[in-house]
Every structure is written in C-alpha cells, then in structure tokens.
Design an enzyme around this catalytic site. Structure first.
Site, PDB file in Angstrom:
ATOM      1  N   SER A   1       0.798  -1.223   0.000  1.00 19.40           N
ATOM      2  CA  SER A   1       0.000   0.000   0.000  1.00 19.40           C
ATOM      3  C   SER A   1       0.832   1.275   0.000  1.00 19.40           C
ATOM      4  O   SER A   1       0.392   2.293  -0.534  1.00 19.40           O
ATOM      5  CB  SER A   1      -0.943   0.001   1.202  1.00 19.40           C
ATOM      6  OG  SER A   1      -0.235  -0.198   2.401  1.00 19.40           O
TER       7      SER A   1
ATOM      8  N   HIS B   1      -5.069  -3.113  -3.196  1.00 21.66           N
ATOM      9  CA  HIS B   1      -4.595  -2.149  -4.196  1.00 21.66           C
ATOM     10  C   HIS B   1      -4.388  -2.789  -5.568  1.00 21.66           C
ATOM     11  O   HIS B   1      -3.774  -2.187  -6.448  1.00 21.66           O
ATOM     12  CB  HIS B   1      -3.308  -1.476  -3.701  1.00 21.66           C
ATOM     13  CG  HIS B   1      -3.545  -0.740  -2.429  1.00 21.66           C
ATOM     14  ND1 HIS B   1      -4.133   0.504  -2.382  1.00 21.66           N
ATOM     15  CD2 HIS B   1      -3.351  -1.120  -1.137  1.00 21.66           C
ATOM     16  CE1 HIS B   1      -4.271   0.880  -1.130  1.00 21.66           C
ATOM     17  NE2 HIS B   1      -3.802  -0.082  -0.349  1.00 21.66           N
TER      18      HIS B   1
ATOM     19  N   LYS C   1     -11.992   1.047  -2.660  1.00 17.77           N
ATOM     20  CA  LYS C   1     -10.859   1.704  -3.325  1.00 17.77           C
ATOM     21  C   LYS C   1     -11.186   1.791  -4.828  1.00 17.77           C
ATOM     22  O   LYS C   1     -12.009   2.609  -5.211  1.00 17.77           O
ATOM     23  CB  LYS C   1      -9.571   0.959  -2.996  1.00 17.77           C
ATOM     24  CG  LYS C   1      -9.247   1.044  -1.498  1.00 17.77           C
ATOM     25  CD  LYS C   1      -7.958   0.380  -1.135  1.00 17.77           C
ATOM     26  CE  LYS C   1      -7.502   0.669   0.273  1.00 17.77           C
ATOM     27  NZ  LYS C   1      -8.359   0.175   1.344  1.00 17.77           N
TER      28      LYS C   1
HETATM   29  C1  LIG Z   1      -3.470  -3.299   1.896  1.00 19.34           C
HETATM   30  C2  LIG Z   1      -4.708  -2.878   2.617  1.00 19.34           C
HETATM   31  N1  LIG Z   1      -5.474  -3.803   3.210  1.00 19.34           N
HETATM   32  C3  LIG Z   1      -6.590  -3.490   3.872  1.00 19.34           C
HETATM   33  C4  LIG Z   1      -7.019  -2.182   3.965  1.00 19.34           C
HETATM   34  C5  LIG Z   1      -8.260  -1.887   4.730  1.00 19.34           C
HETATM   35  O1  LIG Z   1      -9.351  -1.755   3.886  1.00 19.34           O
HETATM   36  P1  LIG Z   1     -10.599  -0.845   4.310  1.00 19.34           P
HETATM   37  O2  LIG Z   1     -10.192   0.579   4.084  1.00 19.34           O
HETATM   38  O3  LIG Z   1     -11.701  -1.295   3.431  1.00 19.34           O
HETATM   39  O4  LIG Z   1     -10.857  -1.130   5.760  1.00 19.34           O
HETATM   40  C6  LIG Z   1      -6.254  -1.179   3.346  1.00 19.34           C
HETATM   41  C7  LIG Z   1      -6.618   0.260   3.350  1.00 19.34           C
HETATM   42  O5  LIG Z   1      -7.374   0.839   3.920  1.00 19.34           O
HETATM   43  C8  LIG Z   1      -5.083  -1.534   2.675  1.00 19.34           C
HETATM   44  O6  LIG Z   1      -4.314  -0.591   2.110  1.00 19.34           O
END
Ligand SMILES: Cc1ncc(COP(=O)(O)O)c(C=O)c1O
Length: 389
Positions: free
Chosen positions: A179, A207, A238
């Site tokens: 990320s 991502h 996203k």
């Molecule tokens: C790699 C990754 N996994 C999980 C999440 C969590 O997802 P959510 O925003 O839907 O809780 C994020 C970002 O928020 C992320 O960048």
C-alpha cells in the site's frame, strides 16, 4: 493529572516529533479534483483508482437500492442482514474472481482480522511480510498464532523460516501490491514455497483489485496463480468506488468464515446502497479495460515526469507512486507547499511507513487528464525544491 491532561500531553508529544495527524475536510465528491477549504485542488492521494466513486452509474444503482431496499441492513448477516442484494454481489464477485464462493465483509480491516483470526489459533504459524498492512498485522496478533515476520519481498528469508516450522498449520500472508510502496509480492515464488512447505497463502488485493488483470480481478488474475492461492481478499472502497471488502476462495473456506469469522458474524451487514454501488462497480471493472489503461497511462506519466524532474524514484511497479522525502518534518513541508500550489497529497509518516522514509504517496486516477498530471509534476518538483532550499 486528569485524563484530559494525560491525553493532551500525549498529543503534544506527537506534535513535537512531527507525527501528530489531523484530518482535512473535503467538500463535494471524490474525483480527479476535490474541494479543500473552498478551493478546487488536484487529488493525488485517494485510492479511487478508476474514478468510480463519483460515477453516475454507481450513484444511480445506490439510489435505486435505497428506494427498493432501504437505507440499512438492520442486523448482522446470520440474523436477518444478508439480503438478496448481498447474495447477488457475492455471486458476482465469485464469478469475477474465478472462485467457488465469496463473502462480503464490512471493510477491508474487518475482512483481514476476521479471516486471520478464523483460520489460525495458538500453535499455528503465520509468515508475514514486514511491510504488510496494519489490518493484516492486527489480524495476526488477534489469531494468537506465532507470527514470523520475513524481510520485505525476501523469499529466501521466508524459505529459511518455513523450513524450521513444525506448526500444525502454516499460513503465508502478504499484500499483493504494497500500500505505501506500490511494489508487488513475488507471488510465483511464494506459491512455489508454499507448495514445497505445505503452507496456505492469503493475499490482500486491496490495491490490485480493479487495477491488475485482464478483468481487473487482481494480481492473482494477472499472474495466473489464483487457483493456487487459498484466500484472496480485496476491497470495495478503493478502485471499486463503494465500501466494504470481499474474501474469495473455495466454498469450504467461505462456509467456515460464515461460521467462525467474528468480524463477519458479529457486525451489521453493509447497507443496500453500498452493496448496489459495489455490484455496479464489479460489472464496470470487468467490462471496461479502458479505465485501467487510463489509470496506468497516468501513473507512468507521473513517474516518468518526476524522474525527468531529477527526483530519485523507486522502480515503477503500480499506480502507487511513492515520493520518498525522508524525515517527517520535511515530508510535511513538501505536502504543505504542494497544497498551497493546488495539489493534495498529504505526508505519510511513521508508524505507517518506516522511520526515515516519510513520503508523499502519490496515486493518480483514471480520470485525471494528461495536463493535470503534468501540472502535478511541476508542482511537486517545485515543492521538493522549496523544502530542500
Ligand atoms: C493493503 C490494505 N489492506 C486493507 C485495507 C483496509 O481496507 P478498508 O479501508 O476497506 O478497511 C487497506 C486500506 O485501507 C489496505 O491498504
């Protein structure tokens, strides 16, 4: 000292290290530009990769669902919250991902803690890339399994650790696209190691879903390795422009999660408008590669532009383009200077990224124009110069 004084002291201490965070309120919709404090600025920091968050088709789907199914699901899925809309979305996701079944969670954070805690217990071992997302780290902790952290992308280190494991169950967990750096997990090597050492694999495609693969299903699709990965998780908030997350895999996996994933079982199901928007997004993502191409074109243009401006960049690997500045105070100053010139890209600081690697995490989206990307390059190059001067 009273509680407030303790808390104020903690906040002061964060501020003293340039690590105190504040929110910026955004006006209007999430798009290529957003309104900050009354001015329109280029948004170069959202995960709205395909520009779907303000798409009329998603808004129409959400509006229709609001009229037909109401504003809330009213209960957790095992009580009465699993509505026809949820069932339909899960089928569409399973088909898209080429898996037997899928399950929709309240968020990516919920999905990661839910899956890891459901699949692992004390005595199991989980092998986790050191730069995995916080929600995976928290899921590992919550599972009570022994956590073995391997060096970022380092499959030799992973293999060394797998070779000495005697656990009942072994699970390798990794972001597929990281990320904060935008680099990619070496999935082919990880799959080979997992098969050699009898380990399961979970990948987080937060991502990559919508961004990689012929139908945007993610890095598993792009590498053709999907069938050899036990658990695929992706988000709906996203690239898909809505909210929530999914887990895709075998029917047995999904049925087990329905029974054991506490973050699924004990949380109210997502509201109908959010589910309907996600369903519309899945259909668009599958059928419209042009958006992905536009996204990749913009990301390449940004990366090349910054390199041409003399900024040392990491190799290009995905639409996440990190502009690493170094110290937190300097990253803050670059971000402020960029915002003053009309580009929004807040500083990302420890503990989100390792000490000494504070950065602007740049994410162009499909709906930026070439002119906007070129403007962003000149603003960011100017902001870097201001800070270094
Ligand atoms: C790699 C990754 N996994 C999980 C999440 C969590 O997802 P959510 O925003 O839907 O809780 C994020 C970002 O928020 C992320 O960048």
């Amino acid at each position: 000292m009273r509680a407030e004084q303790h808390l104020a002291h903690e906040l002061d201490e964060l501020a003293g290290r340039h690590l105190r965070r504040v929110r910026r309120t955004i006006g209007g919709m999430q798009g290529a530009t957003v309104r900050v404090g009354g001015s329109e600025v280029l948004c170069l920091c959202s995960n709205n990769y395909l520009g779907l968050a303000d798409d009329a088709r998603l808004r129409d789907a959400a509006t229709a669902a609001l009229a037909e199914a109401g504003s809330g699901a009213g209960a957790s899925p095992l009580i009465s919250g699993h509505m026809e809309l949820h069932e339909r979305l899960e089928r569409a996701i399973a088909q898209w991902q080429g898996c037997e079944a899928a399950l929709v969670f309240g968020s990516g954070y919920h999905a990661n803690i839910g899956v890891l805690a459901a699949l692992l217990r004390a005595g199991d071992e989980v092998f986790s890339d050191e730069l995995n997302h916080a929600s995976l780290i928290d899921g590992c902790r919550l599972s009570r399994a022994d956590v073995r952290v391997y060096r970022h992308l380092d499959t030799s280190d992973l293999e060394r650790q797998l070779a000495t494991s005697r656990a009942r169950r072994r699970l390798i967990v990794t972001d597929s696209v990281f990320s904060m750096d935008g680099d990619r997990a070496p999935l082919a090597d990880i799959v080979a190691l997992a098969e050699r050492h009898d380990a399961w694999i979970m990948i987080d495609e937060a991502h990559a879903a919508g961004v990689f693969g012929d139908t945007g299903a993610g890095l598993a699709e792009a590498t053709g390795l999907g069938g050899r990965i036990t658990v695929r998780m992706g988000t709906l908030g996203k690239a898909l422009g809505s909210y929530g997350a999914f887990v895709a895999g075998s029917r047995a996996l999904i049925e087990l999660l329905v029974n054991r994933a506490r973050a699924y079982v004990y949380s109210t199901a997502l509201p109908p408008p959010v589910i309907a928007a996600a369903e519309a997004a899945v259909a668009i993502v599958r059928a419209d590669p042009a958006r992905r191409e536009a996204l990749w074109g913009n990301a390449r243009r940004l990366h090349q532009g910054l390199e041409r401006a003399g900024i040392a960049m990491q190799p290009f690997a995905s639409p996440i383009v990190p502009l690493v500045v170094g110290e937190a105070a300097d990253a803050l100053s670059v971000a402020e200077s960029a915002l003053a010139r009309g580009v929004l890209a807040p500083a990302i600081r420890p503990p989100t990224v390792p000490q000494g690697t504070a950065r602007l995490r740049l994410t162009p989206i499909a709906t930026h124009t070439a002119e906007q990307i070129d403007r962003a390059v000149s603003v960011l190059a100017g902001a870097m110069q201001d800070t270094r001067a």
